[in-house]
Design an enzyme around this catalytic site. Structure first.
Site: not given
Ligand code: RB5
Length: 156
Positions: A9-10, A66, A71, A99-100, A137
Site C-alpha cells: 500500500d502507500h 504495508c 493488515g 515450520h509453517n 500441522r
Molecule cells: C496505513 O496507514 C496503515 O494502516 C497500513 O499500511 C497498515 O499498516 C495496516 O495494517
C-alpha cells in the site's frame, strides 16, 4: 523458484520498490502487483492481487508491505491456500518457512528499516519447509481453509 509477487500500500510503497530492485539484482523474476505511488490506497486490494498470483501459480511466493505488516498478513490469510507471516526479524522469517511453509511474507515499512527488511527477505527466501512433524500441522491449516473459508467473523 518461479516469480516473486510483490505488493504494497502507500505506506509500503517505498520499501516495496527497494525490495523489488534487490530481488531483480539477485536474478529473481518479479510480478509487481502495485501500488505504484505513495497515493493512499487500501491494503486488502493489493494483498488480494498477490495472494491470487500465488494461488494461481503465477508466482511461487509473495511479499507484501504495508505500514505494520499486519493488515497485509490479515488480508492475505483470508485467501484459501495462503499462509502469510508478518515478520519483523529474520528468526521468525526462517521459522515461518521451516515450520509453517509460509508462502507470503508481510513486512512493516514503519517498523522495519530497509536493510533489516532485506535481511528478513533473504532469510525467508533461503529457508525451506522442514516437513516431518510440521507436515500434518500445515495440512490442518489447509483443512481450516476448507472448513471455514466461506464464513466471516461475527459483526461487531
Ligand atoms: C496505513 O496507514 C496503515 O494502516 C497500513 O499500511 C497498515 O499498516 C495496516 O495494517
Amino acid at each position: 523458484m518461479t516469480a516473486i509477487a510483490l505488493g504494497a500500500d502507500h505506506a509500503g510503497f517505498p520499501l516495496k520498490e527497494d525490495l523489488k530492485a534487490w530481488l531483480i539484482g539477485r536474478g529473481y523474476d518479479v510480478v509487481d502487483c502495485g501500488t505504484q505511488s505513495p497515493e493512499p490506497v487500501d491494503y486488502p486490494d493489493f494483498a488480494a492481487l498477490v495472494a491470487s498470483a500465488v494461488t494461481t501459480g503465477k508466482a511461487s511466493r509473495g511479499v507484501l508491505v504495508c505500514g505494520s505488516g499486519l493488515g497485509m498478513s490479515m488480508a492475505a490469510n483470508k485467501v484459501a491456500g495462503i499462509r502469510a507471516a508478518a515478520c519483523a526479524d529474520a528468526y521468525t522469517a526462517r521459522l515461518s518457512r521451516e515450520h509453517n511453509d509460509a508462502n507470503v511474507l508481510a513486512l512493516g515499512a514503519r517498523i522495519t528499516a530497509r536493510d533489516a527488511a532485506v535481511e528478513i527477505l533473504e532469510t525467508w527466501l533461503g529457508a525451506a519447509f522442514a516437513g516431518g512433524r510440521h507436515t500434518p500441522r500445515v495440512a490442518k491449516l489447509g483443512a481450516l481453509d476448507r472448513a471455514h473459508g466461506e464464513h466471516d467473523a461475527p459483526a461487531r
